[in-house]
Design a protein around this motif. Sequence first.
Motif, PDB file in Angstrom:
ATOM      1  N   LEU A 140      -4.343   1.508  10.737  1.00 43.98           N
ATOM      2  CA  LEU A 140      -3.511   0.566   9.998  1.00 43.98           C
ATOM      3  C   LEU A 140      -3.326   0.822   8.684  1.00 43.98           C
ATOM      4  O   LEU A 140      -4.507   0.240   7.742  1.00 43.98           O
ATOM      5  N   ALA A 141      -2.462   1.400   8.520  1.00 49.74           N
ATOM      6  CA  ALA A 141      -3.158   1.894   6.536  1.00 49.74           C
ATOM      7  C   ALA A 141      -1.726   1.446   5.292  1.00 49.74           C
ATOM      8  O   ALA A 141      -0.777   1.507   5.238  1.00 49.74           O
ATOM      9  N   ASP A 142      -2.409  -0.155   4.687  1.00 49.93           N
ATOM     10  CA  ASP A 142      -1.270  -0.247   3.909  1.00 49.93           C
ATOM     11  C   ASP A 142      -2.402  -1.248   2.874  1.00 49.93           C
ATOM     12  O   ASP A 142      -3.569  -2.153   2.962  1.00 49.93           O
ATOM     13  N   ASP A 143      -2.456  -1.550   1.672  1.00 46.12           N
ATOM     14  CA  ASP A 143      -3.412  -1.853   0.373  1.00 46.12           C
ATOM     15  C   ASP A 143      -2.501  -3.423   0.391  1.00 46.12           C
ATOM     16  O   ASP A 143      -2.752  -4.163  -1.065  1.00 46.12           O
ATOM     17  N   GLN A 186      -8.959   6.609   3.039  1.00 45.95           N
ATOM     18  CA  GLN A 186      -9.130   5.986   3.881  1.00 45.95           C
ATOM     19  C   GLN A 186      -8.710   5.949   5.805  1.00 45.95           C
ATOM     20  O   GLN A 186     -10.051   6.371   7.059  1.00 45.95           O
ATOM     21  N   ALA A 187      -7.747   5.825   5.222  1.00 46.31           N
ATOM     22  CA  ALA A 187      -6.372   6.647   6.307  1.00 46.31           C
ATOM     23  C   ALA A 187      -7.292   7.865   7.686  1.00 46.31           C
ATOM     24  O   ALA A 187      -6.813   8.638   8.555  1.00 46.31           O
ATOM     25  N   PHE A 188      -7.091   8.579   6.909  1.00 45.63           N
ATOM     26  CA  PHE A 188      -7.095  10.149   6.896  1.00 45.63           C
ATOM     27  C   PHE A 188      -8.685   9.959   7.515  1.00 45.63           C
ATOM     28  O   PHE A 188      -8.845  11.060   8.630  1.00 45.63           O
ATOM     29  N   ASP A 189      -9.747   9.511   6.669  1.00 45.60           N
ATOM     30  CA  ASP A 189     -10.815   9.158   7.359  1.00 45.60           C
ATOM     31  C   ASP A 189     -11.106   9.130   8.553  1.00 45.60           C
ATOM     32  O   ASP A 189     -11.431   9.534   9.373  1.00 45.60           O
ATOM     33  N   ILE A 190     -10.431   7.644   8.911  1.00 47.42           N
ATOM     34  CA  ILE A 190     -10.342   6.865  10.373  1.00 47.42           C
ATOM     35  C   ILE A 190     -10.165   7.953  10.860  1.00 47.42           C
ATOM     36  O   ILE A 190     -10.561   7.699  12.338  1.00 47.42           O
ATOM     37  N   ALA A 191      -8.743   8.425  11.065  1.00 46.15           N
ATOM     38  CA  ALA A 191      -7.942   9.218  12.053  1.00 46.15           C
ATOM     39  C   ALA A 191      -8.733  10.109  12.600  1.00 46.15           C
ATOM     40  O   ALA A 191      -8.918  10.482  13.361  1.00 46.15           O
ATOM     41  N   LEU A 250       1.442   4.900   8.340  1.00 45.62           N
ATOM     42  CA  LEU A 250       1.213   4.841   7.213  1.00 45.62           C
ATOM     43  C   LEU A 250       1.941   4.243   6.084  1.00 45.62           C
ATOM     44  O   LEU A 250       2.657   4.788   6.194  1.00 45.62           O
ATOM     45  N   ASP A 251       1.839   2.918   5.074  1.00 44.61           N
ATOM     46  CA  ASP A 251       2.144   2.760   4.032  1.00 44.61           C
ATOM     47  C   ASP A 251       2.454   3.991   3.516  1.00 44.61           C
ATOM     48  O   ASP A 251       1.796   4.876   2.888  1.00 44.61           O
ATOM     49  N   VAL A 252       3.471   4.270   2.956  1.00 45.60           N
ATOM     50  CA  VAL A 252       4.574   5.200   1.543  1.00 45.60           C
ATOM     51  C   VAL A 252       3.501   4.516   0.724  1.00 45.60           C
ATOM     52  O   VAL A 252       3.093   5.910  -0.225  1.00 45.60           O
ATOM     53  N   ALA A 253       3.615   3.659  -0.420  1.00 46.92           N
ATOM     54  CA  ALA A 253       2.745   3.541  -1.038  1.00 46.92           C
ATOM     55  C   ALA A 253       1.327   2.916  -1.716  1.00 46.92           C
ATOM     56  O   ALA A 253       1.537   1.565  -0.773  1.00 46.92           O
ATOM     57  N   MET A 254       0.398   3.725  -1.824  1.00 48.92           N
ATOM     58  CA  MET A 254      -0.816   3.639  -0.978  1.00 48.92           C
ATOM     59  C   MET A 254      -1.300   4.188  -2.222  1.00 48.92           C
ATOM     60  O   MET A 254      -1.033   5.470  -3.010  1.00 48.92           O
ATOM     61  N   PRO A 255      -2.433   3.288  -2.884  1.00 49.60           N
ATOM     62  CA  PRO A 255      -3.025   4.026  -4.335  1.00 49.60           C
ATOM     63  C   PRO A 255      -4.592   5.392  -3.618  1.00 49.60           C
ATOM     64  O   PRO A 255      -4.670   5.796  -2.350  1.00 49.60           O
ATOM     65  N   ILE A 288       4.059   7.122  12.224  1.00 45.38           N
ATOM     66  CA  ILE A 288       4.874   5.853  11.462  1.00 45.38           C
ATOM     67  C   ILE A 288       4.785   5.902  10.234  1.00 45.38           C
ATOM     68  O   ILE A 288       3.963   5.083   9.728  1.00 45.38           O
ATOM     69  N   LEU A 289       5.763   6.023   9.318  1.00 48.19           N
ATOM     70  CA  LEU A 289       5.618   5.723   7.983  1.00 48.19           C
ATOM     71  C   LEU A 289       6.352   4.329   7.877  1.00 48.19           C
ATOM     72  O   LEU A 289       7.002   4.214   8.612  1.00 48.19           O
TER      73      LEU A 289
END
Length: 252
Positions: A133-136, A163-168, A178-183, A206-207
Amino acid sequence: MGFETPEANSIIAVLGTVRGFGHVVGAAPNIPGLNSFSPFDACFVNASAIGTGDQPSPIEMIARSRKPAVIIGTLDDLATRFAAVADLNRDFMTRPCQPEELLLRAYRVLRFVESAAVAIQPSTRNGARRVVLADDDATTIVMISTILRHFNFECDIAHDGAQAFDIARRKEPDLVLLDVAMPHMNGFEALTALRSDVATRSTPVILVSAHHDEAEVVKGFSLGADDYITKPFNSGELMARISRVLRESEER
């Protein structure tokens, strides 16, 4: 629960159009069995109402129950009371409430109770399913992770796309949200990275976005997203989309 008379009467009138029966519960209810909500199929709760004396607020009462509920309030009310909103048997609405939407929300919470147990099929591999789960946004993370853990998903949290890519790559999850708006790396960039890496190329994604922008939706699917969901969403919609994506992934 917790509504002033005009708003309560309006809700009851809407329920009456589909032969539903509504009962107003005030700040100091005297209905036997109220604390278990046993007489009712579902509740409409005013998130703005406060407790009086020793009586807790309506939203605190419903948070202690598993009764299906539609929680109505301002965006600030809902954001600060996410623990009750995030429960699997809850849905929420912001004012002003349109009759059609009010009925739809009530239908969803009642139907979700019936279907939640079979919404997710057992995993084909050993152990619980794993989701990245990726969200800021901290509130969003708490809400979505609460829903996922109710369905026995293991949840790895990322605060940006990198971080999401690394964990995946390391954890080989069943799904990435994946949240669309992330740093650092936004959702589109993270999706591109996932689809470009042999280890994550087939991982369902899922975006998640706060904006329903047709151009964003088209871009997401063109980059390889399996689905696209717009905030705010209820737990039933989220789990239905996850179930569909996982099922299609297993069938490929």
